[in-house]
Design a protein around this motif. Structure first.
Motif, PDB file in Angstrom:
ATOM      1  N   LEU A 204      59.453 -60.388 -17.841  1.00  0.00           N
ATOM      2  CA  LEU A 204      60.440 -60.638 -18.891  1.00  0.00           C
ATOM      3  C   LEU A 204      61.128 -61.980 -18.686  1.00  0.00           C
ATOM      4  CD1 LEU A 204      61.950 -57.064 -19.108  1.00  0.00           C
ATOM      5  CD2 LEU A 204      60.831 -58.265 -21.000  1.00  0.00           C
ATOM      6  N   ALA A 205      61.462 -62.296 -17.445  1.00  0.00           N
ATOM      7  CA  ALA A 205      62.119 -63.568 -17.147  1.00  0.00           C
ATOM      8  C   ALA A 205      61.247 -64.746 -17.549  1.00  0.00           C
ATOM      9  CB  ALA A 205      62.474 -63.635 -15.663  1.00  0.00           C
ATOM     10  N   GLU A 206      59.929 -64.625 -17.324  1.00  0.00           N
ATOM     11  CA  GLU A 206      58.996 -65.680 -17.736  1.00  0.00           C
ATOM     12  C   GLU A 206      58.985 -65.830 -19.254  1.00  0.00           C
ATOM     13  OE1 GLU A 206      55.417 -64.175 -15.955  1.00  0.00           O
ATOM     14  OE2 GLU A 206      55.719 -65.332 -14.104  1.00  0.00           O
ATOM     15  N   GLU A 207      58.969 -64.699 -19.950  1.00  0.00           N
ATOM     16  CA  GLU A 207      58.881 -64.721 -21.409  1.00  0.00           C
ATOM     17  C   GLU A 207      60.120 -65.314 -22.067  1.00  0.00           C
ATOM     18  OE1 GLU A 207      58.023 -60.681 -22.562  1.00  0.00           O
ATOM     19  OE2 GLU A 207      56.060 -60.709 -21.565  1.00  0.00           O
ATOM     20  N   ILE A 208      61.286 -65.075 -21.464  1.00  0.00           N
ATOM     21  CA  ILE A 208      62.526 -65.535 -22.118  1.00  0.00           C
ATOM     22  C   ILE A 208      63.140 -66.764 -21.455  1.00  0.00           C
ATOM     23  CG2 ILE A 208      63.060 -63.240 -23.016  1.00  0.00           C
ATOM     24  CD1 ILE A 208      65.146 -62.963 -20.769  1.00  0.00           C
ATOM     25  N   GLY A 209      62.531 -67.236 -20.376  1.00  0.00           N
ATOM     26  CA  GLY A 209      63.077 -68.396 -19.676  1.00  0.00           C
ATOM     27  C   GLY A 209      64.371 -68.076 -18.939  1.00  0.00           C
ATOM     28  N   TYR A 210      64.401 -66.934 -18.299  1.00  0.00           N
ATOM     29  CA  TYR A 210      65.608 -66.488 -17.597  1.00  0.00           C
ATOM     30  C   TYR A 210      65.890 -67.395 -16.403  1.00  0.00           C
ATOM     31  CZ  TYR A 210      69.100 -63.172 -15.983  1.00  0.00           C
ATOM     32  OH  TYR A 210      70.277 -62.583 -15.615  1.00  0.00           O
ATOM     33  N   PRO A 211      67.159 -67.775 -16.195  1.00  0.00           N
ATOM     34  CA  PRO A 211      67.473 -68.763 -15.158  1.00  0.00           C
ATOM     35  C   PRO A 211      67.166 -68.346 -13.713  1.00  0.00           C
ATOM     36  CG  PRO A 211      69.484 -67.963 -16.241  1.00  0.00           C
ATOM     37  CD  PRO A 211      68.322 -67.390 -16.973  1.00  0.00           C
ATOM     38  N   LEU A 212      67.060 -67.071 -13.420  1.00  0.00           N
ATOM     39  CA  LEU A 212      66.779 -66.635 -12.054  1.00  0.00           C
ATOM     40  C   LEU A 212      65.286 -66.449 -11.782  1.00  0.00           C
ATOM     41  CD1 LEU A 212      69.653 -64.031 -11.540  1.00  0.00           C
ATOM     42  CD2 LEU A 212      69.523 -66.376 -10.668  1.00  0.00           C
ATOM     43  N   LEU A 213      64.459 -66.915 -12.695  1.00  0.00           N
ATOM     44  CA  LEU A 213      63.024 -66.688 -12.605  1.00  0.00           C
ATOM     45  C   LEU A 213      62.438 -67.107 -11.259  1.00  0.00           C
ATOM     46  CD1 LEU A 213      60.241 -65.927 -13.706  1.00  0.00           C
ATOM     47  CD2 LEU A 213      60.171 -68.176 -14.831  1.00  0.00           C
ATOM     48  N   GLU A 214      62.702 -68.305 -10.818  1.00  0.00           N
ATOM     49  CA  GLU A 214      62.088 -68.789  -9.577  1.00  0.00           C
ATOM     50  C   GLU A 214      62.546 -67.976  -8.371  1.00  0.00           C
ATOM     51  OE1 GLU A 214      59.474 -70.744  -9.413  1.00  0.00           O
ATOM     52  OE2 GLU A 214      59.619 -70.748 -11.591  1.00  0.00           O
ATOM     53  N   GLU A 215      63.818 -67.644  -8.320  1.00  0.00           N
ATOM     54  CA  GLU A 215      64.334 -66.810  -7.231  1.00  0.00           C
ATOM     55  C   GLU A 215      63.649 -65.446  -7.245  1.00  0.00           C
ATOM     56  OE1 GLU A 215      68.470 -64.521  -6.147  1.00  0.00           O
ATOM     57  OE2 GLU A 215      68.608 -66.455  -7.157  1.00  0.00           O
ATOM     58  N   TRP A 216      63.505 -64.874  -8.428  1.00  0.00           N
ATOM     59  CA  TRP A 216      62.869 -63.561  -8.560  1.00  0.00           C
ATOM     60  C   TRP A 216      61.395 -63.614  -8.172  1.00  0.00           C
ATOM     61  CZ3 TRP A 216      64.918 -61.018 -13.706  1.00  0.00           C
ATOM     62  CH2 TRP A 216      66.287 -60.739 -13.555  1.00  0.00           C
ATOM     63  N   ARG A 217      60.717 -64.693  -8.540  1.00  0.00           N
ATOM     64  CA  ARG A 217      59.306 -64.841  -8.148  1.00  0.00           C
ATOM     65  C   ARG A 217      59.153 -64.833  -6.627  1.00  0.00           C
ATOM     66  NH1 ARG A 217      57.461 -69.546 -12.272  1.00  0.00           N
ATOM     67  NH2 ARG A 217      56.650 -68.220 -13.926  1.00  0.00           N
ATOM     68  N   LYS A 218      60.040 -65.561  -5.947  1.00  0.00           N
ATOM     69  CA  LYS A 218      59.990 -65.607  -4.487  1.00  0.00           C
ATOM     70  C   LYS A 218      60.186 -64.208  -3.897  1.00  0.00           C
ATOM     71  CE  LYS A 218      61.453 -70.095  -2.860  1.00  0.00           C
ATOM     72  NZ  LYS A 218      62.561 -70.836  -2.248  1.00  0.00           N
ATOM     73  N   LYS A 219      61.164 -63.485  -4.406  1.00  0.00           N
ATOM     74  CA  LYS A 219      61.446 -62.137  -3.902  1.00  0.00           C
ATOM     75  C   LYS A 219      60.276 -61.200  -4.173  1.00  0.00           C
ATOM     76  CE  LYS A 219      65.690 -62.730  -2.434  1.00  0.00           C
ATOM     77  NZ  LYS A 219      66.087 -62.558  -1.049  1.00  0.00           N
ATOM     78  N   LEU A 220      59.619 -61.385  -5.316  1.00  0.00           N
ATOM     79  CA  LEU A 220      58.456 -60.561  -5.639  1.00  0.00           C
ATOM     80  C   LEU A 220      57.325 -60.854  -4.663  1.00  0.00           C
ATOM     81  CD1 LEU A 220      56.979 -58.503  -7.400  1.00  0.00           C
ATOM     82  CD2 LEU A 220      56.429 -60.376  -8.992  1.00  0.00           C
ATOM     83  N   GLU A 221      57.101 -62.121  -4.339  1.00  0.00           N
ATOM     84  CA  GLU A 221      56.071 -62.490  -3.357  1.00  0.00           C
ATOM     85  C   GLU A 221      56.369 -61.857  -1.996  1.00  0.00           C
ATOM     86  OE1 GLU A 221      55.564 -66.726  -3.105  1.00  0.00           O
ATOM     87  OE2 GLU A 221      55.266 -66.906  -5.272  1.00  0.00           O
ATOM     88  N   GLU A 222      57.626 -61.901  -1.584  1.00  0.00           N
ATOM     89  CA  GLU A 222      58.025 -61.301  -0.307  1.00  0.00           C
ATOM     90  C   GLU A 222      57.785 -59.792  -0.313  1.00  0.00           C
ATOM     91  OE1 GLU A 222      62.116 -62.434   0.189  1.00  0.00           O
ATOM     92  OE2 GLU A 222      61.615 -64.559   0.366  1.00  0.00           O
ATOM     93  N   LEU A 223      58.132 -59.159  -1.420  1.00  0.00           N
ATOM     94  CA  LEU A 223      57.933 -57.720  -1.551  1.00  0.00           C
ATOM     95  C   LEU A 223      56.455 -57.373  -1.463  1.00  0.00           C
ATOM     96  CD1 LEU A 223      58.872 -54.810  -2.245  1.00  0.00           C
ATOM     97  CD2 LEU A 223      58.639 -55.461  -4.647  1.00  0.00           C
ATOM     98  N   ARG A 224      55.640 -58.134  -2.159  1.00  0.00           N
ATOM     99  CA  ARG A 224      54.205 -57.856  -2.148  1.00  0.00           C
ATOM    100  C   ARG A 224      53.600 -58.084  -0.764  1.00  0.00           C
ATOM    101  NH1 ARG A 224      52.518 -59.770  -8.231  1.00  0.00           N
ATOM    102  NH2 ARG A 224      53.241 -57.827  -9.203  1.00  0.00           N
ATOM    103  N   ALA A 225      54.101 -59.063  -0.036  1.00  0.00           N
ATOM    104  CA  ALA A 225      53.631 -59.283   1.331  1.00  0.00           C
ATOM    105  C   ALA A 225      54.005 -58.087   2.211  1.00  0.00           C
ATOM    106  CB  ALA A 225      54.222 -60.573   1.892  1.00  0.00           C
ATOM    107  N   ALA A 226      55.223 -57.579   2.053  1.00  0.00           N
ATOM    108  CA  ALA A 226      55.660 -56.415   2.829  1.00  0.00           C
ATOM    109  C   ALA A 226      54.846 -55.182   2.456  1.00  0.00           C
ATOM    110  CB  ALA A 226      57.148 -56.158   2.595  1.00  0.00           C
ATOM    111  N   LEU A 227      54.556 -55.043   1.176  1.00  0.00           N
ATOM    112  CA  LEU A 227      53.763 -53.907   0.709  1.00  0.00           C
ATOM    113  C   LEU A 227      52.340 -53.988   1.264  1.00  0.00           C
ATOM    114  CD1 LEU A 227      53.758 -51.399  -1.098  1.00  0.00           C
ATOM    115  CD2 LEU A 227      53.247 -52.873  -3.038  1.00  0.00           C
ATOM    116  N   LYS A 228      51.769 -55.177   1.253  1.00  0.00           N
ATOM    117  CA  LYS A 228      50.435 -55.380   1.785  1.00  0.00           C
ATOM    118  C   LYS A 228      50.388 -55.084   3.281  1.00  0.00           C
ATOM    119  CE  LYS A 228      46.743 -58.818   1.978  1.00  0.00           C
ATOM    120  NZ  LYS A 228      46.346 -60.179   1.606  1.00  0.00           N
ATOM    121  N   GLU A 229      51.395 -55.549   3.992  1.00  0.00           N
ATOM    122  CA  GLU A 229      51.460 -55.297   5.434  1.00  0.00           C
ATOM    123  C   GLU A 229      51.592 -53.805   5.725  1.00  0.00           C
ATOM    124  OE1 GLU A 229      54.547 -56.159   9.074  1.00  0.00           O
ATOM    125  OE2 GLU A 229      54.257 -57.746   7.597  1.00  0.00           O
ATOM    126  N   ARG A 230      52.441 -53.135   4.979  1.00  0.00           N
ATOM    127  CA  ARG A 230      52.626 -51.697   5.182  1.00  0.00           C
ATOM    128  C   ARG A 230      51.338 -50.938   4.886  1.00  0.00           C
ATOM    129  NH1 ARG A 230      56.626 -48.183   1.629  1.00  0.00           N
ATOM    130  NH2 ARG A 230      54.791 -48.185   0.300  1.00  0.00           N
TER     131      ARG A 230
END
Length: 96
Positions: A66-92
């Protein structure tokens, strides 16, 4: 959404999630995409705190989409957190 943050701060995650479910339904019904993004993000973060990384990924991914679609200002921060989450999920998952 704001009320859920009080319950979150108290560690009352199930109550916070109930509030967020209600908020998400209202935001979708009214077409508030920015609000839907924030509520999805907050929901995902609570699931992350609870260690439910797969559910967290579902909500945080939706928030980023949604942030990508609407140009939400926290997009880049959220992308980083999503990458971190996915790395943790992959490790687990690799340990299981």
């Amino acid at each position: 959404n704001n009320i859920s943050q009080i319950y979150d701060a108290r560690g009352e995650y199930n109550t916070a999630l109930k509030c967020l479910d209600q908020s998400l339904a209202i935001r979708r019904e009214t077409g508030n995409r920015a609000g839907e993004a924030v509520t999805s993000w907050n929901t995902g973060m609570i699931y992350k705190k609870q260690g439910e990384l797969t559910k967290a990924d579902q909500y945080i991914s939706r928030a980023v989409q949604l942030a990508e679609e609407i140009g939400y200002p926290l997009l880049e921060e959220w992308r980083k957190k999503l990458e971190e989450l996915r790395a943790a999920l992959k490790e687990r998952n690799s340990k299981n």
